[in-house]
Design a protein around this motif. Structure first.
Motif, mmCIF file in Angstrom:
data_model
loop_
_atom_site.group_PDB
_atom_site.id
_atom_site.type_symbol
_atom_site.label_atom_id
_atom_site.label_comp_id
_atom_site.label_asym_id
_atom_site.label_seq_id
_atom_site.Cartn_x
_atom_site.Cartn_y
_atom_site.Cartn_z
ATOM 1 N N ALA A 123 -4.412 -4.816 -5.224
ATOM 2 C CA ALA A 123 -4.493 -3.364 -5.089
ATOM 3 C C ALA A 123 -5.075 -2.968 -3.745
ATOM 4 C CB ALA A 123 -5.323 -2.782 -6.226
ATOM 5 N N VAL A 124 -6.095 -3.703 -3.285
ATOM 6 C CA VAL A 124 -6.667 -3.457 -1.962
ATOM 7 C C VAL A 124 -5.616 -3.648 -0.872
ATOM 8 C CG1 VAL A 124 -8.190 -4.522 -0.256
ATOM 9 C CG2 VAL A 124 -9.094 -3.870 -2.473
ATOM 10 N N ALA A 125 -4.808 -4.693 -1.009
ATOM 11 C CA ALA A 125 -3.744 -4.935 -0.030
ATOM 12 C C ALA A 125 -2.731 -3.798 -0.034
ATOM 13 C CB ALA A 125 -3.052 -6.259 -0.321
ATOM 14 N N ALA A 126 -2.437 -3.269 -1.209
ATOM 15 C CA ALA A 126 -1.452 -2.190 -1.309
ATOM 16 C C ALA A 126 -1.969 -0.890 -0.695
ATOM 17 C CB ALA A 126 -1.071 -1.965 -2.772
ATOM 18 N N ILE A 127 -3.256 -0.588 -0.895
ATOM 19 C CA ILE A 127 -3.766 0.703 -0.433
ATOM 20 C C ILE A 127 -3.942 0.747 1.077
ATOM 21 C CG2 ILE A 127 -6.269 0.289 -0.515
ATOM 22 C CD1 ILE A 127 -4.460 3.373 -1.916
ATOM 23 N N GLY A 128 -4.174 -0.402 1.712
ATOM 24 C CA GLY A 128 -4.378 -0.414 3.157
ATOM 25 C C GLY A 128 -3.170 -0.921 3.899
ATOM 26 N N ALA A 276 4.225 -1.969 -5.310
ATOM 27 C CA ALA A 276 3.475 -3.137 -5.769
ATOM 28 C C ALA A 276 3.560 -3.269 -7.281
ATOM 29 C CB ALA A 276 2.018 -3.025 -5.326
ATOM 30 N N ALA A 277 3.497 -2.137 -7.979
ATOM 31 C CA ALA A 277 3.516 -2.170 -9.441
ATOM 32 C C ALA A 277 4.870 -2.593 -9.996
ATOM 33 C CB ALA A 277 3.137 -0.794 -9.992
ATOM 34 N N ASP A 278 5.960 -2.156 -9.349
ATOM 35 C CA ASP A 278 7.289 -2.503 -9.876
ATOM 36 C C ASP A 278 7.829 -3.817 -9.307
ATOM 37 O OD1 ASP A 278 8.493 -1.984 -7.351
ATOM 38 O OD2 ASP A 278 9.094 0.039 -7.914
ATOM 39 N N GLY A 279 7.075 -4.440 -8.385
ATOM 40 C CA GLY A 279 7.449 -5.744 -7.858
ATOM 41 C C GLY A 279 8.434 -5.721 -6.710
ATOM 42 N N SER A 280 8.807 -4.541 -6.233
ATOM 43 C CA SER A 280 9.785 -4.488 -5.141
ATOM 44 C C SER A 280 9.164 -4.867 -3.801
ATOM 45 C CB SER A 280 10.421 -3.098 -5.056
ATOM 46 O OG SER A 280 9.443 -2.092 -4.876
ATOM 47 N N ARG A 281 7.856 -4.584 -3.626
ATOM 48 C CA ARG A 281 7.131 -5.033 -2.433
ATOM 49 C C ARG A 281 5.754 -5.508 -2.889
ATOM 50 N NH1 ARG A 281 9.000 -0.089 -0.094
ATOM 51 N NH2 ARG A 281 6.866 0.704 0.076
ATOM 52 N N THR A 282 5.668 -6.786 -3.205
ATOM 53 C CA THR A 282 4.451 -7.358 -3.766
ATOM 54 C C THR A 282 3.462 -7.711 -2.661
ATOM 55 O OG1 THR A 282 5.720 -8.298 -5.590
ATOM 56 C CG2 THR A 282 3.534 -9.212 -5.196
ATOM 57 N N PRO A 283 2.226 -7.201 -2.715
ATOM 58 C CA PRO A 283 1.230 -7.589 -1.705
ATOM 59 C C PRO A 283 0.922 -9.079 -1.782
ATOM 60 C CG PRO A 283 0.510 -5.646 -2.916
ATOM 61 C CD PRO A 283 1.687 -6.201 -3.654
#
Length: 314
Positions: A123-128, A276-283
Protein backbone atom coordinates in the motif's frame (compact mmCIF):
# COMPACT_ATOMS: atom_id res chain seq x y z
CA UNK A 1 7.62 5.95 20.72
CA UNK A 2 10.67 5.23 18.59
CA UNK A 3 11.34 7.53 15.65
CA UNK A 4 14.17 8.29 13.26
CA UNK A 5 15.53 11.74 13.97
CA UNK A 6 17.83 13.96 11.96
CA UNK A 7 19.66 16.82 13.71
CA UNK A 8 21.96 17.83 10.84
CA UNK A 9 22.21 17.47 7.07
CA UNK A 10 24.63 14.94 5.69
CA UNK A 11 25.10 11.27 4.85
CA UNK A 12 22.94 8.35 5.96
CA UNK A 13 24.68 8.31 9.36
CA UNK A 14 22.75 11.43 10.43
CA UNK A 15 19.60 9.29 10.71
CA UNK A 16 19.38 7.94 14.26
CA UNK A 17 16.66 6.12 16.16
CA UNK A 18 15.50 7.96 19.28
CA UNK A 19 12.76 7.82 21.88
CA UNK A 20 10.39 10.77 21.48
CA UNK A 21 6.96 11.67 22.92
CA UNK A 22 3.94 10.11 21.24
CA UNK A 23 2.25 12.58 18.88
CA UNK A 24 -1.35 13.67 19.45
CA UNK A 25 -3.70 14.35 16.52
CA UNK A 26 -5.16 17.83 16.31
CA UNK A 27 -8.54 18.84 14.90
CA UNK A 28 -9.18 17.13 11.58
CA UNK A 29 -6.29 14.71 12.11
CA UNK A 30 -5.76 11.07 13.00
CA UNK A 31 -2.86 9.17 14.50
CA UNK A 32 -1.64 6.10 12.64
CA UNK A 33 0.14 3.20 14.28
CA UNK A 34 2.66 2.76 11.47
CA UNK A 35 3.31 -0.69 10.05
CA UNK A 36 5.31 0.38 6.98
CA UNK A 37 6.90 3.63 5.83
CA UNK A 38 8.15 4.30 2.33
CA UNK A 39 11.73 5.32 1.55
CA UNK A 40 12.11 7.44 -1.56
CA UNK A 41 15.07 8.92 -3.44
CA UNK A 42 13.70 12.35 -2.58
CA UNK A 43 14.10 11.40 1.08
CA UNK A 44 17.83 10.97 0.51
CA UNK A 45 18.04 14.37 -1.19
CA UNK A 46 16.17 16.03 1.67
CA UNK A 47 18.47 14.33 4.20
CA UNK A 48 21.57 15.63 2.40
CA UNK A 49 20.05 19.06 1.62
CA UNK A 50 20.75 18.31 -2.06
CA UNK A 51 17.57 20.05 -3.18
CA UNK A 52 16.63 22.27 -6.12
CA UNK A 53 16.41 26.00 -5.37
CA UNK A 54 12.60 25.87 -5.48
CA UNK A 55 12.46 23.37 -2.59
CA UNK A 56 13.40 24.81 0.81
CA UNK A 57 15.39 22.87 3.37
CA UNK A 58 13.26 21.50 6.19
CA UNK A 59 13.77 22.77 9.71
CA UNK A 60 15.87 20.57 11.99
CA UNK A 61 15.60 18.40 13.97
CA UNK A 62 13.09 16.40 11.98
CA UNK A 63 11.62 12.96 11.43
CA UNK A 64 11.70 12.07 7.71
CA UNK A 65 9.17 9.99 5.83
CA UNK A 66 6.22 10.95 3.65
CA UNK A 67 4.38 7.65 2.98
CA UNK A 68 2.89 5.42 5.68
CA UNK A 69 0.43 2.57 6.12
CA UNK A 70 -0.98 1.19 9.33
CA UNK A 71 -3.99 1.37 11.66
CA UNK A 72 -5.71 4.49 12.99
CA UNK A 73 -5.43 4.33 16.77
CA UNK A 74 -6.58 7.84 17.71
CA UNK A 75 -8.75 10.50 16.07
CA UNK A 76 -8.83 14.22 16.60
CA UNK A 77 -11.73 16.61 16.99
CA UNK A 78 -14.13 16.69 14.06
CA UNK A 79 -12.87 13.48 12.44
CA UNK A 80 -15.39 10.86 11.31
CA UNK A 81 -15.43 8.16 14.01
CA UNK A 82 -15.52 5.49 11.28
CA UNK A 83 -11.77 6.03 10.87
CA UNK A 84 -11.06 4.68 14.35
CA UNK A 85 -9.35 1.30 13.97
CA UNK A 86 -9.33 1.51 10.16
CA UNK A 87 -6.50 0.06 8.09
CA UNK A 88 -5.21 3.04 6.12
CA UNK A 89 -2.51 4.36 3.86
CA UNK A 90 -1.55 8.01 3.46
CA UNK A 91 0.91 10.31 1.77
CA UNK A 92 1.79 12.82 4.47
CA UNK A 93 2.95 15.57 2.15
CA UNK A 94 6.27 17.08 1.02
CA UNK A 95 9.39 17.54 3.08
CA UNK A 96 9.88 16.05 6.53
CA UNK A 97 6.48 14.66 7.44
CA UNK A 98 7.18 12.24 10.28
CA UNK A 99 6.66 8.86 8.62
CA UNK A 100 9.83 7.13 9.88
CA UNK A 101 8.26 6.45 13.28
CA UNK A 102 6.06 4.05 15.19
CA UNK A 103 3.27 6.65 15.24
CA UNK A 104 2.49 9.33 12.66
CA UNK A 105 -0.14 12.04 12.34
CA UNK A 106 -2.09 12.60 9.13
CA UNK A 107 -4.89 14.91 8.03
CA UNK A 108 -8.20 13.14 7.49
CA UNK A 109 -8.27 14.14 3.83
CA UNK A 110 -4.91 12.39 3.27
CA UNK A 111 -6.33 9.00 4.26
CA UNK A 112 -7.34 6.07 2.10
CA UNK A 113 -8.69 2.79 3.36
CA UNK A 114 -6.24 0.06 2.51
CA UNK A 115 -7.78 -2.23 -0.12
CA UNK A 116 -8.48 -5.80 0.93
CA UNK A 117 -5.60 -8.12 0.08
CA UNK A 118 -3.04 -5.30 -0.07
CA UNK A 119 -0.53 -5.42 2.78
CA UNK A 120 0.94 -2.30 4.36
CA UNK A 121 4.22 -2.39 2.42
CA UNK A 122 2.47 -2.73 -0.94
CA UNK A 123 0.00 0.00 0.00
CA UNK A 124 2.89 2.36 0.77
CA UNK A 125 4.36 1.61 -2.65
CA UNK A 126 1.01 2.33 -4.30
CA UNK A 127 0.42 5.66 -2.56
CA UNK A 128 3.85 7.10 -3.39
CA UNK A 129 5.66 5.37 -6.23
CA UNK A 130 2.37 4.21 -7.72
CA UNK A 131 0.84 7.65 -7.99
CA UNK A 132 3.84 8.97 -9.91
CA UNK A 133 3.72 5.90 -12.16
CA UNK A 134 0.05 6.55 -12.89
CA UNK A 135 0.92 10.09 -13.97
CA UNK A 136 3.80 8.87 -16.17
CA UNK A 137 1.62 6.32 -17.94
CA UNK A 138 -1.10 8.86 -18.63
CA UNK A 139 1.39 11.39 -19.99
CA UNK A 140 3.08 8.78 -22.20
CA UNK A 141 -0.17 7.80 -23.97
CA UNK A 142 1.27 4.39 -24.87
CA UNK A 143 -0.36 2.48 -27.73
CA UNK A 144 0.15 -1.08 -29.03
CA UNK A 145 2.39 0.34 -31.77
CA UNK A 146 4.92 1.73 -29.29
CA UNK A 147 8.32 0.35 -28.28
CA UNK A 148 9.04 1.69 -24.80
CA UNK A 149 12.32 1.90 -22.85
CA UNK A 150 12.16 2.04 -19.04
CA UNK A 151 15.31 3.01 -17.12
CA UNK A 152 15.78 1.61 -13.58
CA UNK A 153 13.44 -1.14 -14.67
CA UNK A 154 13.87 -3.19 -11.48
CA UNK A 155 12.94 -0.31 -9.20
CA UNK A 156 9.57 0.34 -7.64
CA UNK A 157 8.41 2.60 -10.44
CA UNK A 158 10.07 0.49 -13.13
CA UNK A 159 8.07 -2.59 -12.14
CA UNK A 160 4.78 -0.68 -12.24
CA UNK A 161 5.61 1.04 -15.53
CA UNK A 162 6.49 -2.28 -17.19
CA UNK A 163 3.09 -3.62 -16.17
CA UNK A 164 1.40 -0.53 -17.60
CA UNK A 165 3.25 -0.99 -20.90
CA UNK A 166 2.22 -4.64 -20.99
CA UNK A 167 -1.41 -3.67 -20.32
CA UNK A 168 -1.28 -1.25 -23.27
CA UNK A 169 -0.07 -4.02 -25.58
CA UNK A 170 3.21 -2.24 -26.37
CA UNK A 171 6.73 -3.67 -26.47
CA UNK A 172 8.73 -3.10 -23.26
CA UNK A 173 12.51 -2.73 -22.94
CA UNK A 174 13.97 -2.67 -19.45
CA UNK A 175 17.36 -1.20 -18.55
CA UNK A 176 18.88 -2.22 -15.22
CA UNK A 177 22.26 -2.56 -13.55
CA UNK A 178 22.80 -6.29 -12.95
CA UNK A 179 21.68 -9.69 -14.17
CA UNK A 180 19.55 -10.16 -11.05
CA UNK A 181 17.78 -6.87 -11.76
CA UNK A 182 17.28 -7.84 -15.41
CA UNK A 183 15.46 -10.97 -14.24
CA UNK A 184 13.16 -8.82 -12.14
CA UNK A 185 12.45 -6.58 -15.14
CA UNK A 186 11.65 -9.62 -17.29
CA UNK A 187 9.30 -10.87 -14.61
CA UNK A 188 7.29 -7.65 -14.82
CA UNK A 189 7.00 -7.66 -18.59
CA UNK A 190 10.26 -6.53 -20.22
CA UNK A 191 10.62 -8.44 -23.49
CA UNK A 192 14.16 -7.11 -23.89
CA UNK A 193 16.34 -6.51 -20.81
CA UNK A 194 19.78 -4.89 -21.03
CA UNK A 195 22.44 -4.18 -18.42
CA UNK A 196 23.34 -0.52 -18.91
CA UNK A 197 26.55 -0.96 -16.88
CA UNK A 198 28.19 -3.02 -19.63
CA UNK A 199 30.44 -1.27 -22.14
CA UNK A 200 28.39 -2.26 -25.19
CA UNK A 201 24.86 -1.80 -23.84
CA UNK A 202 23.96 0.89 -26.39
CA UNK A 203 25.14 -1.26 -29.31
CA UNK A 204 23.06 -4.16 -27.98
CA UNK A 205 20.04 -1.88 -27.66
CA UNK A 206 20.41 -0.62 -31.24
CA UNK A 207 20.78 -4.15 -32.61
CA UNK A 208 17.93 -5.71 -30.66
CA UNK A 209 15.54 -2.75 -30.79
CA UNK A 210 16.23 -0.57 -33.84
CA UNK A 211 12.93 1.26 -33.38
CA UNK A 212 12.20 3.08 -30.09
CA UNK A 213 9.24 5.43 -29.74
CA UNK A 214 8.95 6.14 -25.99
CA UNK A 215 11.42 6.63 -23.12
CA UNK A 216 10.26 6.65 -19.49
CA UNK A 217 13.09 7.94 -17.30
CA UNK A 218 13.59 8.53 -13.60
CA UNK A 219 17.31 7.73 -13.64
CA UNK A 220 18.91 10.82 -15.13
CA UNK A 221 22.48 11.00 -16.35
CA UNK A 222 24.16 9.68 -19.49
CA UNK A 223 22.04 6.55 -19.97
CA UNK A 224 18.71 8.29 -20.71
CA UNK A 225 20.50 10.94 -22.79
CA UNK A 226 21.91 8.23 -25.04
CA UNK A 227 18.55 6.48 -25.31
CA UNK A 228 16.80 9.77 -26.04
CA UNK A 229 19.11 10.27 -29.03
CA UNK A 230 17.77 6.95 -30.43
CA UNK A 231 14.09 7.93 -30.23
CA UNK A 232 12.16 8.28 -33.47
CA UNK A 233 11.46 11.95 -34.29
CA UNK A 234 7.75 11.53 -33.54
CA UNK A 235 8.53 9.77 -30.27
CA UNK A 236 8.38 11.18 -26.76
CA UNK A 237 10.19 11.02 -23.46
CA UNK A 238 8.41 11.25 -20.12
CA UNK A 239 10.93 12.50 -17.60
CA UNK A 240 10.57 12.31 -13.82
CA UNK A 241 14.20 12.47 -12.76
CA UNK A 242 14.55 16.24 -12.50
CA UNK A 243 17.64 15.98 -14.75
CA UNK A 244 17.04 18.40 -17.61
CA UNK A 245 20.33 19.23 -19.32
CA UNK A 246 22.20 17.66 -22.22
CA UNK A 247 19.40 16.05 -24.23
CA UNK A 248 20.13 16.12 -27.95
CA UNK A 249 17.37 15.11 -30.36
CA UNK A 250 14.03 16.14 -31.74
CA UNK A 251 11.61 13.95 -29.81
CA UNK A 252 9.09 15.53 -27.47
CA UNK A 253 10.00 15.73 -23.77
CA UNK A 254 7.26 15.76 -21.11
CA UNK A 255 8.28 16.66 -17.56
CA UNK A 256 5.70 15.46 -15.06
CA UNK A 257 7.32 16.73 -11.85
CA UNK A 258 5.93 19.98 -10.57
CA UNK A 259 3.07 21.82 -12.30
CA UNK A 260 2.06 18.94 -14.61
CA UNK A 261 0.95 16.75 -11.73
CA UNK A 262 -0.14 19.40 -9.23
CA UNK A 263 -3.87 19.53 -8.67
CA UNK A 264 -4.32 15.90 -9.72
CA UNK A 265 -2.38 14.10 -6.99
CA UNK A 266 -5.48 12.65 -5.31
CA UNK A 267 -6.70 11.38 -8.67
CA UNK A 268 -3.41 9.59 -9.34
CA UNK A 269 -3.30 8.17 -5.80
CA UNK A 270 -6.79 6.73 -6.19
CA UNK A 271 -5.99 5.29 -9.62
CA UNK A 272 -2.84 3.64 -8.28
CA UNK A 273 -4.59 2.07 -5.29
CA UNK A 274 -7.36 0.74 -7.54
CA UNK A 275 -4.82 -0.75 -9.97
CA UNK A 276 -2.94 -2.35 -7.06
CA UNK A 277 -6.16 -3.80 -5.67
CA UNK A 278 -7.34 -5.32 -8.96
CA UNK A 279 -3.86 -6.63 -9.86
CA UNK A 280 -3.45 -4.68 -13.09
CA UNK A 281 -0.42 -2.78 -11.71
CA UNK A 282 0.93 -4.63 -8.68
CA UNK A 283 3.46 -2.73 -6.53
CA UNK A 284 6.81 -4.45 -6.10
CA UNK A 285 8.40 -4.14 -2.67
CA UNK A 286 11.86 -5.52 -3.21
CA UNK A 287 13.79 -4.19 -0.21
CA UNK A 288 12.62 -3.84 3.38
CA UNK A 289 14.50 -2.77 6.52
CA UNK A 290 13.59 -2.49 10.21
CA UNK A 291 12.78 1.06 11.29
CA UNK A 292 16.02 1.28 13.27
CA UNK A 293 18.00 0.61 10.06
CA UNK A 294 16.77 3.69 8.18
CA UNK A 295 20.37 4.82 7.66
CA UNK A 296 21.23 1.50 6.02
CA UNK A 297 18.12 1.77 3.82
CA UNK A 298 19.28 5.19 2.61
CA UNK A 299 22.81 3.96 2.01
CA UNK A 300 21.62 0.94 0.01
CA UNK A 301 19.20 3.05 -2.04
CA UNK A 302 21.88 5.58 -2.94
CA UNK A 303 24.31 2.79 -3.86
CA UNK A 304 21.63 1.24 -6.12
CA UNK A 305 21.78 -2.01 -4.15
CA UNK A 306 18.01 -2.13 -3.67
CA UNK A 307 15.25 -3.39 -5.92
CA UNK A 308 11.61 -2.42 -6.04
CA UNK A 309 10.11 -0.04 -3.53
CA UNK A 310 12.16 0.37 -0.35
CA UNK A 311 10.20 0.33 2.91
CA UNK A 312 10.84 0.51 6.65
CA UNK A 313 8.89 -1.92 8.83
CA UNK A 314 8.09 -1.02 12.44
Amino acid sequence: MRAIRQHEFGGPEVLRVEKVPDPTPGPGQVRIRVEAAGVHRLDTSIRAAALPPTMPRPDLPMTPGREVAGIVDQIGEGVDEAWQGAKVVAHLGPGSSGGYAELAVADEQQLYRRPDGLDSAAAVAAIGTGRTSAAVLEAAEITPDDVVVVTSAAGGMGAILLQGIRNAGARAIGLAGSEAKLEIARGFGAQTAIDYRTDDWLRVLREEEPRITVLLDGLGGDVPRQVYAQLEPEGRMVRFSGDQDGYQGGAKIIDILGPWVQGRIKEFEQASLEAAADGSRTPYVGSSFPLAEAAEAHRALEARETTGKVVLLT
